[in-house]
Design a protein around this motif. Structure first.
Motif, PDB file in Angstrom:
ATOM      1  N   PRO A   1       0.797  -1.233   0.000  1.00  0.00           N
ATOM      2  CA  PRO A   1       0.000   0.000   0.000  1.00  0.00           C
ATOM      3  C   PRO A   1       0.828   1.280   0.000  1.00  0.00           C
ATOM      4  CG  PRO A   1      -0.059  -1.032   2.155  1.00  0.00           C
ATOM      5  CD  PRO A   1       0.624  -1.996   1.243  1.00  0.00           C
ATOM      6  N   ASP A   2       2.110   1.193   0.358  1.00  0.00           N
ATOM      7  CA  ASP A   2       2.992   2.363   0.344  1.00  0.00           C
ATOM      8  C   ASP A   2       4.009   2.279  -0.786  1.00  0.00           C
ATOM      9  OD1 ASP A   2       1.799   3.415   2.670  1.00  0.00           O
ATOM     10  OD2 ASP A   2       2.995   2.086   3.915  1.00  0.00           O
ATOM     11  N   PHE A   3       3.629   1.603  -1.874  1.00  0.00           N
ATOM     12  CA  PHE A   3       4.575   1.364  -2.963  1.00  0.00           C
ATOM     13  C   PHE A   3       5.196   2.650  -3.503  1.00  0.00           C
ATOM     14  CE2 PHE A   3       5.650   0.865  -7.454  1.00  0.00           C
ATOM     15  CZ  PHE A   3       6.507  -0.216  -7.385  1.00  0.00           C
ATOM     16  N   ALA A   4       4.437   3.725  -3.524  1.00  0.00           N
ATOM     17  CA  ALA A   4       4.963   4.990  -4.063  1.00  0.00           C
ATOM     18  C   ALA A   4       6.214   5.458  -3.325  1.00  0.00           C
ATOM     19  CB  ALA A   4       3.889   6.071  -3.999  1.00  0.00           C
ATOM     20  N   THR A   5       6.354   5.062  -2.065  1.00  0.00           N
ATOM     21  CA  THR A   5       7.523   5.494  -1.297  1.00  0.00           C
ATOM     22  C   THR A   5       8.479   4.367  -0.955  1.00  0.00           C
ATOM     23  OG1 THR A   5       6.231   5.289   0.750  1.00  0.00           O
ATOM     24  CG2 THR A   5       6.338   7.470  -0.284  1.00  0.00           C
ATOM     25  N   ASP A   6       7.964   3.118  -0.780  1.00  0.00           N
ATOM     26  CA  ASP A   6       8.879   2.042  -0.361  1.00  0.00           C
ATOM     27  C   ASP A   6       9.230   1.065  -1.476  1.00  0.00           C
ATOM     28  OD1 ASP A   6       6.717   0.231  -0.594  1.00  0.00           O
ATOM     29  OD2 ASP A   6       6.278   0.284   1.548  1.00  0.00           O
ATOM     30  N   ASN A   7       8.534   1.146  -2.640  1.00  0.00           N
ATOM     31  CA  ASN A   7       8.818   0.272  -3.800  1.00  0.00           C
ATOM     32  C   ASN A   7       8.783  -1.215  -3.453  1.00  0.00           C
ATOM     33  OD1 ASN A   7       9.346   2.157  -6.016  1.00  0.00           O
ATOM     34  ND2 ASN A   7      11.026   2.856  -4.731  1.00  0.00           N
ATOM     35  N   THR A   8       7.951  -1.591  -2.484  1.00  0.00           N
ATOM     36  CA  THR A   8       7.928  -2.974  -2.013  1.00  0.00           C
ATOM     37  C   THR A   8       6.851  -3.790  -2.715  1.00  0.00           C
ATOM     38  OG1 THR A   8       8.817  -2.400   0.151  1.00  0.00           O
ATOM     39  CG2 THR A   8       7.579  -4.450   0.002  1.00  0.00           C
ATOM     40  N   LEU A   9       7.238  -4.972  -3.189  1.00  0.00           N
ATOM     41  CA  LEU A   9       6.344  -5.941  -3.819  1.00  0.00           C
ATOM     42  C   LEU A   9       6.581  -7.299  -3.174  1.00  0.00           C
ATOM     43  CD1 LEU A   9       7.133  -5.146  -7.562  1.00  0.00           C
ATOM     44  CD2 LEU A   9       4.988  -4.594  -6.435  1.00  0.00           C
ATOM     45  N   ILE A  10       5.525  -8.089  -3.062  1.00  0.00           N
ATOM     46  CA  ILE A  10       5.658  -9.481  -2.628  1.00  0.00           C
ATOM     47  C   ILE A  10       4.840 -10.338  -3.583  1.00  0.00           C
ATOM     48  CG2 ILE A  10       5.280 -11.152  -0.784  1.00  0.00           C
ATOM     49  CD1 ILE A  10       5.598  -8.935   1.223  1.00  0.00           C
ATOM     50  N   ILE A  11       5.436 -11.412  -4.073  1.00  0.00           N
ATOM     51  CA  ILE A  11       4.733 -12.317  -4.972  1.00  0.00           C
ATOM     52  C   ILE A  11       4.809 -13.735  -4.416  1.00  0.00           C
ATOM     53  CG2 ILE A  11       5.144 -10.915  -7.030  1.00  0.00           C
ATOM     54  CD1 ILE A  11       7.357 -12.857  -7.806  1.00  0.00           C
TER      55      ILE A  11
ATOM     56  N   LYS B   1      10.268 -11.244  -2.312  1.00  0.00           N
ATOM     57  CA  LYS B   1      10.030  -9.848  -1.936  1.00  0.00           C
ATOM     58  C   LYS B   1      11.030  -8.952  -2.641  1.00  0.00           C
ATOM     59  CE  LYS B   1      10.042  -6.851   2.180  1.00  0.00           C
ATOM     60  NZ  LYS B   1      10.217  -6.834   3.648  1.00  0.00           N
ATOM     61  N   SER B   2      10.537  -7.809  -3.139  1.00  0.00           N
ATOM     62  CA  SER B   2      11.399  -6.801  -3.749  1.00  0.00           C
ATOM     63  C   SER B   2      11.170  -5.472  -3.050  1.00  0.00           C
ATOM     64  CB  SER B   2      11.095  -6.663  -5.241  1.00  0.00           C
ATOM     65  OG  SER B   2      11.815  -5.570  -5.801  1.00  0.00           O
ATOM     66  N   THR B   3      12.228  -4.753  -2.797  1.00  0.00           N
ATOM     67  CA  THR B   3      12.111  -3.417  -2.203  1.00  0.00           C
ATOM     68  C   THR B   3      12.582  -2.335  -3.174  1.00  0.00           C
ATOM     69  OG1 THR B   3      14.277  -3.679  -1.152  1.00  0.00           O
ATOM     70  CG2 THR B   3      12.345  -4.252   0.169  1.00  0.00           C
ATOM     71  N   ASN B   4      12.753  -2.714  -4.451  1.00  0.00           N
ATOM     72  CA  ASN B   4      13.131  -1.721  -5.459  1.00  0.00           C
ATOM     73  C   ASN B   4      12.278  -1.865  -6.722  1.00  0.00           C
ATOM     74  OD1 ASN B   4      14.197  -4.039  -6.565  1.00  0.00           O
ATOM     75  ND2 ASN B   4      16.342  -3.391  -6.452  1.00  0.00           N
ATOM     76  N   GLY B   5      10.979  -2.126  -6.499  1.00  0.00           N
ATOM     77  CA  GLY B   5      10.037  -2.128  -7.614  1.00  0.00           C
ATOM     78  C   GLY B   5      10.123  -3.322  -8.527  1.00  0.00           C
ATOM     79  N   GLY B   6      10.766  -4.398  -8.093  1.00  0.00           N
ATOM     80  CA  GLY B   6      10.827  -5.619  -8.878  1.00  0.00           C
ATOM     81  C   GLY B   6      12.129  -5.852  -9.604  1.00  0.00           C
TER      82      GLY B   6
END
Length: 213
Positions: free
Chosen positions: A1-11, A20-25
């Motif tokens: 939900p805070d992707f705009a600032t933390d660039n975090t994704l989980i698949i 998990k990615s913390t730099n947009g994938g």
């Protein structure tokens, strides 16, 4: 939900392994298979440190450390698949999480999943098809803190609660049988949502919070 600032994704893979990615994938960290089974749905709380996983056999799994470790939070949940999970956008203060099981909806927790209460939505499994899970999705309004609205699209229609899941009303959806739902990022002002439907019936759009399509 805070992707705009933390660039975090989980698949999750089709066998239940998390990345998990913390730099947009661009780069990924392996988190293993914390549940020992597949993952039907996941929800990340604002801040990205708390993660909830819905599983077919063991209820809800929870991480408080960004996915490094998980514990089971299945107290008061039925002994069947948990197929949808959703978090209040105001989770930091209300600690509210919603989920559905294979045949029952909707469960609500106000203590980060430690305890769950079933509020009967009126949605039932019709057994009209074996091709899909009839409890197809679960969405919480982006302005839940003020409007307390929760949406449950199921095979036989759309159910809406405007008091945090305590009571529900079925909305007219016979334009098509719903299989998924997404809310506008500006839902609080435009009341727009889009739904996918079953067997080639296309998409349905509502501009009044699901009242008409």
């Amino acid at each position: 939900p805070d992707f705009a600032t933390d660039n975090t994704l989980i698949i999750a893979s089709d066998t239940g392994y998390l990345r998990k990615s913390t730099n947009g994938g661009t780069d990924w960290i392996e988190l293993g298979n914390p549940t020992g089974t597949v993952i039907y749905d996941m929800a990340i709380a604002p801040g990205a440190s708390e993660i909830f996983l819905a599983t077919p056999s063991f209820g809800v799994f929870y991480s408080s450390d960004g996915g490094n470790t998980f514990t089971n939070k299945g107290t008061n949940l039925p002994n069947e698949a948990i197929n949808n999970i959703a978090i209040s956008p105001n989770y930091a203060t209300d600690r509210t999480v919603f989920c559905t099981s294979l045949t029952q909806a909707v469960f609500r927790s106000t203590d980060s999943g430690d305890n769950w209460t079933l509020f009967n939505s009126g949605a039932v499994v019709t057994v009209q098809t074996s091709l899909l899970n009839e409890m197809t999705d679960l969405q919480v309004s982006r302005t839940y803190a003020t409007d307390q609205t929760v949406f449950l699209p199921v095979f036989d229609g759309l159910f809406i609660s405007k008091n945090g899941g305590s009571t529900w009303k079925q909305s007219q959806t016979r334009i098509g049988i719903l299989t998924g739902l997404a809310l506008s990022t500006n839902f609080n002002t435009d009341q727009k949502m889009i739904a996918t439907t079953y067997v080639g019936r296309g998409i349905a759009i509502s501009a009044d919070g699901g009242t008409t399509w």
